[in-house]
Design a protein around this motif. Sequence first.
Motif, PDB file in Angstrom:
ATOM      1  N   VAL A 337     -50.944 -77.621  -8.405  1.00 55.31           N
ATOM      2  CA  VAL A 337     -49.832 -78.553  -8.224  1.00 55.31           C
ATOM      3  C   VAL A 337     -49.508 -79.205  -9.559  1.00 55.31           C
ATOM      4  CG1 VAL A 337     -49.078 -80.674  -7.075  1.00 55.31           C
ATOM      5  CG2 VAL A 337     -50.501 -79.019  -5.840  1.00 55.31           C
ATOM      6  N   ILE A 383     -47.057 -75.193  -6.782  1.00 53.68           N
ATOM      7  CA  ILE A 383     -46.207 -76.238  -6.223  1.00 53.68           C
ATOM      8  C   ILE A 383     -45.729 -77.113  -7.381  1.00 53.68           C
ATOM      9  CG2 ILE A 383     -46.057 -78.158  -4.584  1.00 53.68           C
ATOM     10  CD1 ILE A 383     -48.459 -76.941  -3.128  1.00 53.68           C
ATOM     11  N   GLN A 405     -50.775 -82.089   0.148  1.00 52.66           N
ATOM     12  CA  GLN A 405     -50.989 -80.679   0.447  1.00 52.66           C
ATOM     13  C   GLN A 405     -52.394 -80.431   0.978  1.00 52.66           C
ATOM     14  OE1 GLN A 405     -48.888 -78.318   0.555  1.00 52.66           O
ATOM     15  NE2 GLN A 405     -50.192 -76.509   0.736  1.00 52.66           N
ATOM     16  N   ARG A 408     -52.524 -81.345   4.572  1.00 51.62           N
ATOM     17  CA  ARG A 408     -51.953 -80.291   5.426  1.00 51.62           C
ATOM     18  C   ARG A 408     -52.918 -79.143   5.625  1.00 51.62           C
ATOM     19  NH1 ARG A 408     -46.786 -81.650   2.882  1.00 51.62           N
ATOM     20  NH2 ARG A 408     -47.148 -80.090   1.248  1.00 51.62           N
TER      21      ARG A 408
END
Length: 413
Positions: A337, A383, A405, A408
């Motif tokens: 990320v 990401i 993230q 999730r």
Amino acid sequence: MKTLTSLAVTAWLTLTAPHSLADEPPRSGQLVFDRAVELVIGHYHDTSALERFGAVVKQEIAVAPIRADTPRIRVNEAIDRVLASLGASHTGRFQPDTIAYFELADIFRFAIRNDLRRLFPPDGEVSYPGIGMIVQPANGALFVSDVYDGSPAARAGMLVGDEVLSVDGAPYHEIASFRDKIGRSVDMRIRRSAGAQPVTIKIAVERLRPLRTFEKAIEDSVTVSERNGKRIGYVRLWTLSAPDGLDIVARELADGRLKDADGLVVDLRGRWGGGPSDAAELLVGDTPTFRLIQRDGEATLANMRWRRPVIAIIDEGARSGLELFAYALKTNGIPLVGARTAGALLAGRAYLLPDDSLLEVAVSDAVIGDDVRLEGRGVEPDIPVAFSLPYAAGRDPQRDAALEQMGRILTGG
């Protein structure tokens, strides 16, 4: 400063044979400039670049002659330009009025070992007066880009994105603003948001030992937060060059604050690289966790392997060994990320110049596998998340995105 195996750290072990040029650049008579040129010609890893380098050296000497009495600012600019002509990472000059000088001196301490006591009396331990933060220019102003976890700046409440206006009423300088003030406090005047009235923060000045400061920052960065009943651990690897840095992380994962985390966010937005080439095996390796147990029952952690979900944060601060770490995670399916890494994956060695400034030269190329080179390319995030520094007020959208993230992943969302 941060390196094929340890890029910024063990590169000083690489002693390349000197090269010669058919048409060697002329000597200017200025000791610092000539020595910098000599070291590049003798040790730079890519001999095909030396002809172009020599042409730039000749041009610098011809445009405005460099002599023994040439003003320092002109010499500095000339050295910077000839080094920049190589277009390579791990190649640059660092002055004693910068934090980078002290951090790299500690990282490359073996390479300059014969001069350590002279440079850092009386014991040869690299240190500098500071508060544990880094600033960078943007839009004509200075903004805090890094606050080392556990540092005086962090304890005083300095935030990434703060605009730095002055220190004790004078312009901010990385080293000079704090010289002769160890054990005292300084008044740092800052602006936290655009157009806001300045405020003053009092910060203690300490004698900072670079690698120990990084180890403390790694240790103090560890946090655990809860989202939807899941525990998410976080740790920031400021560098892989600190001798105990990876061991600190391993202990936290095995028996410390991160032991019961359901998932881990590892932050690779560091200052310098370094470290072993297999550092990422801590998170993606196949060997099991291993302890040695003495007859009295005392156990010593010999090897740690994390087996739960991982996400990494990257940006241009992930360079050198940290960049290799990011690449290893990505090839093992770990989501990244943030923003593209620095594309700085050569092996550097440090040399002292006659004025005691530090010259880093890329002495080796770095190849992953058979033909993968990250130099000039970097590692792209899975990401992408942008980050705007000015007046960020401590907000960190890249970290927030990584935590979201991970949440999730852990909840199957």
